[in-house]
Scaffold this active site. Structure first.
Site, PDB file in Angstrom:
ATOM      1  N   CYS A 141      32.810  36.436  50.992  1.00 57.86           N
ATOM      2  CA  CYS A 141      32.678  35.446  49.928  1.00 57.86           C
ATOM      3  C   CYS A 141      31.819  34.273  50.423  1.00 57.86           C
ATOM      4  O   CYS A 141      30.621  34.445  50.639  1.00 57.86           O
ATOM      5  CB  CYS A 141      34.081  35.021  49.504  1.00 57.86           C
ATOM      6  SG  CYS A 141      34.206  33.837  48.179  1.00 57.86           S
ATOM      7  N   ASP A 177      32.621  42.872  39.883  1.00 56.40           N
ATOM      8  CA  ASP A 177      32.718  41.490  40.346  1.00 56.40           C
ATOM      9  C   ASP A 177      32.181  40.564  39.255  1.00 56.40           C
ATOM     10  O   ASP A 177      30.980  40.518  38.996  1.00 56.40           O
ATOM     11  CB  ASP A 177      31.910  41.328  41.636  1.00 56.40           C
ATOM     12  CG  ASP A 177      32.153  39.991  42.320  1.00 56.40           C
ATOM     13  OD1 ASP A 177      32.510  39.019  41.632  1.00 56.40           O
ATOM     14  OD2 ASP A 177      31.983  39.925  43.547  1.00 56.40           O
ATOM     15  N   HIS A 204      35.738  41.215  42.928  1.00 56.47           N
ATOM     16  CA  HIS A 204      35.471  40.277  44.001  1.00 56.47           C
ATOM     17  C   HIS A 204      36.633  40.243  44.994  1.00 56.47           C
ATOM     18  O   HIS A 204      37.792  40.161  44.615  1.00 56.47           O
ATOM     19  CB  HIS A 204      35.244  38.880  43.422  1.00 56.47           C
ATOM     20  CG  HIS A 204      34.641  37.915  44.390  1.00 56.47           C
ATOM     21  ND1 HIS A 204      33.296  37.905  44.667  1.00 56.47           N
ATOM     22  CD2 HIS A 204      35.185  36.936  45.146  1.00 56.47           C
ATOM     23  CE1 HIS A 204      33.031  36.947  45.544  1.00 56.47           C
ATOM     24  NE2 HIS A 204      34.167  36.353  45.859  1.00 56.47           N
TER      25      HIS A 204
END
Length: 245
Positions: A132, A179, A212
């Site tokens: 991330c 995502d 995600h």
């Protein structure tokens, strides 16, 4: 992290109940989580946190996994003691929160970290893995720092207005098909730019049905559909690092 077109924080997902096998160390002005492999090694991996910070058990679990595969793994606090993001916070404050926590503002700490690893542990080859926020930092270091021999960037945001495609080290980019923070057209644009400008090996891999944070923030035993994808992404990480480090 968030889509740069509409900044907002990501969900933490499944927070692991995990204590970690390593130890915390002090390096100049910041702390780091360090875990040693079963046998001494001159290869190390810098594990870069997501927005939830270096103490997140999920990230330390990944560092321990890398150590179990023969690497000295170290996860520094790149927020330098500042409070990480918390899911209970009002998302409207996210842009303000991240203002002093830029993933491309880590050169000083990385240089200190490299010196520490070389002097204290005789490390000769270094790779980077990030998730991330850390995925962005990994992309940045693969582009900027020639001492990084390989990188694995998990769902790092792609800023298409910044030309960081002439990578210095082989890099694997991992994304989830679903995502909602990183549209697939941005992933396609990343791959097209790498194809045009990158002279080292790279791979952009999209995992069907995944969202995600799936590789480190989703429990593999929750869904029989998700589990093989999570394990495959982690195996891809290890295989990429083994190949180039």
């Amino acid at each position: 992290m968030a889509n740069e077109a509409r900044p907002c924080p990501c969900d933490i997902g499944d927070r692991m109940e995990y204590g970690g096998l390593g130890q915390e160390v002090q390096i100049e002005h910041f702390k780091a989580y360090l875990v040693k492999p079963p046998e001494a090694s001159d290869k190390a991996i810098i594990v870069i946190q997501d927005i939830f910070g270096w103490e997140l058990p999920n990230t330390r679990y990944m560092a321990d996994m890398l150590a179990a595969n023969g690497y000295l793994a170290i996860c520094p606090d790149f927020f330098l003691g500042k409070e990480p993001w918390n899911s209970s916070r009002d998302w409207s404050s996210f842009t303000e929160w991240r203002e002093d926590k830029k993933p491309t503002n880590i050169d000083k700490e990385v240089n200190l970290l490299l010196r520490f690893l070389k002097e204290q542990y005789g490390v000769k080859r270094i790779g980077v893995v990030g998730f991330c926020w850390g995925g962005i930092a990994t992309h940045y270091l693969a582009f900027r720092n020639p001492e990084v021999k390989a990188g694995v960037s998990f769902y790092g945001i792609i800023k298409l207005d910044e030309d960081r495609y002439d990578l210095k080290s082989p890099t694997l980019f991992i994304f989830g098909e679903n995502d909602h923070l990183i549209p697939l057209d941005q992933v396609s644009a990343l791959e097209a730019n790498l194809k045009e400008k990158c002279t080292v090996d790279y791979q952009v891999k999209i995992f069907p049905g995944q969202d995600h944070g799936f590789a480190h923030r989703k429990r593999e035993d929750i869904s029989p559909t998700d589990e093989p994808k999570i394990l495959e992404a982690r195996a891809d990480m290890i295989n990429w690092l083994n190949k180039y480090i």
